[in-house]
Every structure is written in structure tokens, then in C-alpha cells.
Write a protein that holds these residues in place. Sequence first.
Motif, short mmCIF file in Angstrom:
data_model
loop_
_atom_site.label_atom_id
_atom_site.label_comp_id
_atom_site.label_asym_id
_atom_site.label_seq_id
_atom_site.Cartn_x
_atom_site.Cartn_y
_atom_site.Cartn_z
N LEU A 1 -10.14 1.39 5.89
CA LEU A 1 -9.16 1.03 6.44
C LEU A 1 -8.33 -0.12 5.60
O LEU A 1 -8.87 -1.05 5.19
CB LEU A 1 -9.36 0.27 7.85
N LEU A 2 -6.95 0.06 5.67
CA LEU A 2 -6.13 -1.16 5.19
C LEU A 2 -6.44 -2.40 5.64
O LEU A 2 -6.61 -3.44 4.93
CB LEU A 2 -4.88 -0.55 5.25
N ALA B 1 -8.68 -8.14 4.97
CA ALA B 1 -9.57 -9.20 5.33
C ALA B 1 -10.61 -9.47 4.35
O ALA B 1 -10.74 -10.71 3.97
CB ALA B 1 -10.22 -8.68 6.68
N GLU B 2 -11.09 -8.59 3.47
CA GLU B 2 -11.77 -8.74 2.49
C GLU B 2 -11.34 -9.46 1.35
O GLU B 2 -11.97 -10.29 0.55
CB GLU B 2 -12.57 -7.45 2.10
N HIS B 3 -9.92 -9.18 0.80
CA HIS B 3 -9.47 -9.78 -0.09
C HIS B 3 -8.36 -10.62 0.04
O HIS B 3 -7.40 -10.96 -0.73
CB HIS B 3 -8.66 -8.61 -0.86
N GLU B 4 -8.52 -11.36 1.52
CA GLU B 4 -7.83 -12.31 1.65
C GLU B 4 -6.14 -12.36 1.59
O GLU B 4 -5.27 -13.05 1.15
CB GLU B 4 -8.02 -13.51 1.00
N PRO C 1 0.85 -1.01 0.08
CA PRO C 1 -0.01 0.08 0.01
C PRO C 1 0.94 1.19 -0.01
O PRO C 1 1.91 1.34 0.42
CB PRO C 1 -0.84 -0.17 1.28
N GLY C 2 0.50 2.31 -0.63
CA GLY C 2 0.91 3.52 -0.51
C GLY C 2 0.17 4.71 -1.30
O GLY C 2 -0.76 4.44 -1.70
N SER C 3 0.85 5.92 -1.22
CA SER C 3 0.14 7.03 -1.98
C SER C 3 0.49 7.09 -3.26
O SER C 3 -0.05 7.51 -4.40
CB SER C 3 0.78 8.30 -1.18
N PHE C 4 1.88 6.76 -3.77
CA PHE C 4 2.58 6.59 -5.13
C PHE C 4 2.13 7.75 -5.88
O PHE C 4 1.58 7.91 -7.07
CB PHE C 4 1.80 5.29 -5.85
N ASP C 5 2.45 9.03 -5.19
CA ASP C 5 2.19 10.22 -5.99
C ASP C 5 3.49 11.13 -6.26
O ASP C 5 3.67 12.10 -5.59
CB ASP C 5 1.28 10.94 -4.77
N PRO C 6 4.19 10.70 -7.39
CA PRO C 6 3.85 9.55 -8.30
C PRO C 6 4.56 8.20 -7.83
O PRO C 6 5.69 8.33 -7.07
CB PRO C 6 4.40 10.21 -9.61
#
Length: 162
Positions: free
Chosen positions: A71-72, A77-80, A6-11
Motif C-alpha cells: 500500500l502506498l 509511513a515507513e519512509h517518512e 507515485p505512478g505506473s510510469f509505463d513508460p
Amino acid sequence: MRAICPGSFDPVTHGHLDIVARTATLFGDVLVAVGRNSSKNYLFSPEERVEMLREACVDMPNVKVVLLSGLLVDFCAEHEVGAIVKGLRFGGDFEFELQMAQMNHALTGIETVMLPTASRWAHLSSTMIREIAGLGGDVGQFVPDSVNRRIAAKVAERRAQR
Ligand code: PNS
């Protein structure tokens, strides 16, 4: 196991992409999740950041780029997702990431794996890249060509609006 970067990646920078590529060798599949950090002013919209990452990760078959909302830990949890992966450039990153990792673990028990950034990219920061580009500097060596073109277009667009 599925991992998430996870991250903002901007850019997105070569430093981020190095961490994503190495994560893709350690885990079966990888989600790169574009999130929102409430303390940051973004140059690119979340959708633009997703597009830039998709272009940059096109040759990584087990990597998927997604938009992160909420929330991360809930997303994991939703995406295993079994592990959060973060890159560490220097001590300051560690202190911040340690606290986030401990908070995320306290929330749902999710583990965080921290990878040392390749020394070649350790000086990179998206914040600095935004500032340098905004002041007319050349950031081409720090980001993929496709991202560099988008930065140039965005900076020109911002200047025209002033
Ligand atoms: O690249 P960044 O700005 O350091 O990325 C931060 C990000 C987006 C990964 C972080 O802010 C995040 O996880 N946001 C999702 C919302 C969340 O779960 N916040 C609680 C973190 S303990």
C-alpha cells in the motif's frame, strides 16, 4: 519535507518528468515510486520502469527512484513521506485522483498535493504512447530519447515473439 510521486510510469513521459521536476523545487526531497495498478497491462517490467526513470532523473539531485510494493500509505509511513504529489491533466484525472486522495487520507491522514500538468504535456498518456508505439507510430516527441530507444526495442521484441 519529503514528497512522493507515485505512478505506473509505463513508460515515463515528459509530462511525468515535468511534475517530478516541479515537485523537486517544492519539497526537500522526492521519491519517485514505481507502483503496480492491478487494472493495467504493462509493457515494461517494474525493474525496467525504475531503470528508465533513474536515467531520466539523473540530473535531479534530490530525487530518488524506488520500487513501490504494498500500500502506498504504508510505504509513506515507513519512509517518512509527508505528501503524495499527483499531476492533473484534465477533469477526469481530478475525479479519480480526488477519490484516491480521500481514501489515502482516510487510511493514515497523509495529504495529497495536486499539480496541474504543464499545458504543453496535457495530452500525454502512457496508455496512448504504448498503443501508438505498438502500432508502429513515432512517440519520440513525448518521451526522453533513452525511453524512446527502449520502447523501440521492446516493440521489436514483442513483434519477434508473435
Ligand atoms: O500511473 P497510475 O497507474 O495512475 O498509478 C497508480 C498508482 C500505482 C499510483 C496506484 O495504483 C497506487 O497508489 N498503487 C499502490 C497500491 C495502493 O496503495 N492502492 C490503494 C490506492 S487508494
